[in-house]
Design a protein around this motif. Structure first.
Motif: not given
Length: 176
Positions: A65-92
């Motif tokens: 999340a810190q790495l990508l926070n300044e990259q003007a992310i407009r979309n976040i995609f993840s597979t439906p699993y806990n581990r991927t959702q939890q990885t995406a969650a801080p940036l989201a």
């Protein structure tokens, strides 16, 4: 009231401006530049079918999340699993974006979708899908990587419809 000559001149001017505007829009669309970042989920527990992240994995997700926070992310995609959702969650959470679920079983369709949305995007996947998806985006045959690798960050740069790939390190270790 306008004379016929003045009316034709005005009409010609308006049409010329409209054509120039349309051409400018077309050029902007063709020169669109955006980036697609792809990561494997962070470190996971090994105790069940749909595990959560470990403490180290939670720290890695924060680092991403810190790495990508300044990259003007407009979309976040993840597979439906806990581990991927939890990885995406801080940036989201930081960017106040929803995480959109995609199917890891339909990577070709998903790659096409990513290239048409034309916006900076994060995709969180798995060791057997992340490199394959990156390869599909740049028309290359990339193979899955080892289950022990968590620190790869794929960056696909798309410029004027051409995609190129960089494989980066996240610069994070749980020993820090």
């Amino acid at each position: 009231m306008l004379s016929r000559a003045a009316f034709i001149a005005l009409l010609t001017f308006v049409i010329g401006i409209s054509v120039a505007y349309a051409n400018n829009l077309a050029q902007q669309e063709q020169s669109d530049e955006f980036h697609i970042y792809l990561v494997r989920h962070a470190e996971k527990n090994a105790d069940k079918d749909d595990p959560n992240l470990t403490e180290c994995g939670q720290k890695r997700a924060q680092h991403i999340a810190q790495l990508l926070n300044e990259q003007a992310i407009r979309n976040i995609f993840s597979t439906p699993y806990n581990r991927t959702q939890q990885t995406a969650a801080p940036l989201a959470a930081e960017l106040e974006l929803d995480v959109t679920v995609y199917s890891p079983l339909e990577l070709e369709l998903f790659a096409d979708k990513l290239l048409t949305i034309k916006g900076n995007t994060l995709v969180v996947g798995h060791s057997n899908t992340t490199p394959v998806l990156a390869g599909l985006l740049v028309d290359d045959d990339l193979q899955p990587f080892a289950e022990t690798i968590y620190d790869r960050l794929y960056k696909v740069d798309v410029k004027k419809g051409k995609a190129s790939l960089q494989i980066l390190q996240q610069g994070f270790s749980c020993d820090q």
